[in-house]
Design a protein around this motif. Structure first.
Motif, PDB file in Angstrom:
ATOM      1  N   LEU A 344       7.383 -26.190  16.366  1.00  0.00           N
ATOM      2  CA  LEU A 344       8.136 -25.276  15.508  1.00  0.00           C
ATOM      3  C   LEU A 344       7.815 -25.467  14.031  1.00  0.00           C
ATOM      4  N   LEU A 345       7.168 -26.568  13.670  1.00  0.00           N
ATOM      5  CA  LEU A 345       6.664 -26.699  12.305  1.00  0.00           C
ATOM      6  C   LEU A 345       5.418 -25.853  12.086  1.00  0.00           C
ATOM      7  N   CYS A 346       4.754 -25.502  13.190  1.00  0.00           N
ATOM      8  CA  CYS A 346       3.481 -24.777  13.095  1.00  0.00           C
ATOM      9  C   CYS A 346       3.605 -23.289  13.392  1.00  0.00           C
ATOM     10  N   ARG A 347       4.591 -22.921  14.192  1.00  0.00           N
ATOM     11  CA  ARG A 347       4.771 -21.527  14.572  1.00  0.00           C
ATOM     12  C   ARG A 347       6.264 -21.219  14.670  1.00  0.00           C
ATOM     13  N   PRO A 348       6.652 -19.949  14.451  1.00  0.00           N
ATOM     14  CA  PRO A 348       8.036 -19.582  14.754  1.00  0.00           C
ATOM     15  C   PRO A 348       8.283 -19.718  16.251  1.00  0.00           C
ATOM     16  N   GLY A 349       9.537 -19.823  16.630  1.00  0.00           N
ATOM     17  CA  GLY A 349       9.816 -19.965  18.050  1.00  0.00           C
ATOM     18  C   GLY A 349      11.253 -20.355  18.306  1.00  0.00           C
ATOM     19  N   ALA A 350      11.528 -20.667  19.574  1.00  0.00           N
ATOM     20  CA  ALA A 350      12.901 -20.978  19.966  1.00  0.00           C
ATOM     21  C   ALA A 350      12.906 -22.005  21.081  1.00  0.00           C
ATOM     22  N   PHE A 351      13.878 -22.898  20.995  1.00  0.00           N
ATOM     23  CA  PHE A 351      14.129 -23.911  22.011  1.00  0.00           C
ATOM     24  C   PHE A 351      15.517 -23.642  22.567  1.00  0.00           C
ATOM     25  N   ALA A 352      15.649 -23.659  23.882  1.00  0.00           N
ATOM     26  CA  ALA A 352      16.928 -23.355  24.523  1.00  0.00           C
ATOM     27  C   ALA A 352      17.265 -24.438  25.540  1.00  0.00           C
ATOM     28  N   PHE A 353      18.542 -24.496  25.898  1.00  0.00           N
ATOM     29  CA  PHE A 353      19.005 -25.401  26.945  1.00  0.00           C
ATOM     30  C   PHE A 353      19.458 -24.592  28.154  1.00  0.00           C
ATOM     31  N   LEU A 354      19.189 -25.142  29.330  1.00  0.00           N
ATOM     32  CA  LEU A 354      19.612 -24.560  30.602  1.00  0.00           C
ATOM     33  C   LEU A 354      20.438 -25.603  31.344  1.00  0.00           C
TER      34      LEU A 354
END
Length: 410
Positions: A344-354
């Protein structure tokens, strides 16, 4: 492809009937796959190999709960009974396999290049250069080999709720972490002979631990969140009950949700340590060491993540998509940390929990298991990401990106 991370696997899907000219922007999906050096419960249940076959009907898939991956200077553990997926990374790997299989079988529905990244060594940094698996792969050319990747997405299983609930957000999801060592040098001696000749650094260490608790409680902004944990007081070999040690080390952890707060906690602890050491006629030196950065979702990618999870659950009224934040009905960000943050320092994006079950309440224990039902929710989530819209968030500025060959930013 990655010289010092030989177990890293990159699978690239470019659907043949979807020309890249005018297609959706490429994305990367990440699944970490390392285990922990701990014995699993004898009641683990089904292996993830069975779960993979149930989840995506891939005959012959066989990755056991004891599968581990490393970067090149980490030792391999030959006895599989001493490895366990106590953080659920076997499930993350399985979700990636499910997603890869679906992409391969449904190319007419996929209109973008998809890079599926099976990542080693999320849990531990290498001793030789203090780098984790994600950072190693980035520095060895992940984004140079695939410069067109515009957004990155990942999921982590979590305990404490019925299987199938999601948690995502548009800002910080997990804390940045780091450690510290306080080296206290004084004069020890016989326990029966206290006096001016003994400065007793163990007493100084006790005072530092006690006073350090005031940093979060009384010196930290009340609307901010942070953790200062004192974990080890090491007398460096002086273990006899009648010896006052002459040298003591105090080690612990600092966690915060931005660099400014992390630095403030570290600076305050260093200042307190120095002056308390002097008050006890000792020399106390403070050595901070930053670890994983804050895991921060970019705003539009966070929205894409939320919508993907909501689509998965649209016909199930008993499950929910929760958002991270401090408002009513929101869930505070986690104080754990993740090396997905380097992506995420290199590209936009998202981290989620399941959520993967409410029959255990914490990870990194022998009771952790990743049920096949959770794999189905995770696979469907990534499927929605693949067919979803482009992320419009800009690339992070070069000043914070992790670049090949550069020393780690602190």
């Amino acid at each position: 492809m990655f010289p010092t991370a030989p177990t890293a696997i990159i699978a690239v899907f470019t659907p043949e009937n979807s020309p890249l000219d005018g297609a959706l922007k490429p994305i990367l999906l990440r699944g970490d796959m390392d285990a922990l050096p701990m014995a699993g419960s004898p009641e683990e249940g089904r292996t993830v190999g069975t779960s993979i076959q149930e989840g995506c009907h891939m005959p012959g898939s066989a990755i056991s709960h004891s599968h581990a991956t490393t970067t090149s200077d980490q030792p391999s553990i030959k006895d599989a009974s001493q490895l366990h997926h106590g953080c659920g990374h076997d499930g993350h790997t399985a979700m990636m396999l499910i997603t890869a299989h679906w992409i391969q079988e449904n190319q007419d529905k996929v209109h973008r290049k998809v890079v599926v990244f099976f990542q080693p060594a999320e849990e531990a940094r290498r001793e030789s250069d203090n780098m984790s698996g994600a950072e190693v792969v980035i520095r060895e050319g992940l984004f140079e080999a695939h410069p067109d990747i515009h957004a990155v997405y990942g999921v982590h299983g979590g305990p404490g709720m019925p299987v199938g609930n999601f948690l995502t957000g548009k800002s910080a999801m997990m804390a940045g972490s780091g450690g510290f060592t306080i080296a206290i040098d004084g004069t020890g001696g016989h326990a029966a002979n206290p006096g001016r000749e003994q400065s007793e650094p163990l007493l100084a260490a006790s005072a530092i631990v006690t006073c350090g608790q005031t940093i979060i409680a009384r010196r930290f902004e009340p609307n901010n969140a942070g953790v200062l944990a004192f974990c080890v007081v090491d007398t460096l070999g002086a273990t006899a009950g009648n010896v006052c040690p002459g040298k003591v080390e105090v080690r612990g952890s600092i966690r915060a949700f931005n660099d400014k707060d992390w630095d403030y906690i570290a600076d305050e602890l260093g200042r307190i340590s120095k002056h308390i050491g002097e008050a006890y006629n000792c020399k106390a030196e403070f050595f901070p060491s930053k670890g994983y950065p804050v895991t921060t979702n970019s705003p539009h990618a966070g929205e894409i993540s939320y919508n993907a999870a909501a689509t998965v659950l649209k016909d199930n009224k008993s499950l929910n998509v929760y958002t991270v934040g401090y408002g009513v009905g929101e869930v505070p960000p986690a104080t754990g940390s993740e090396d997905f943050s380097y992506l995420l320092l290199c590209r936009p994006g998202a981290f989620a929990f399941l959520s993967i079950g409410d029959d255990f309440t914490t990870m990194h224990t022998p009771e952790v298991k990743f049920p096949a039902e959770a794999l189905k929710y995770g696979g469907r989530y990534f499927r929605e990401i693949v067919v979803g819209p482009d992320c419009t968030d800009p690339l992070p500025p070069p000043s914070i990106q992790v670049l090949p060959g550069e020393p780690m930013k602190s």
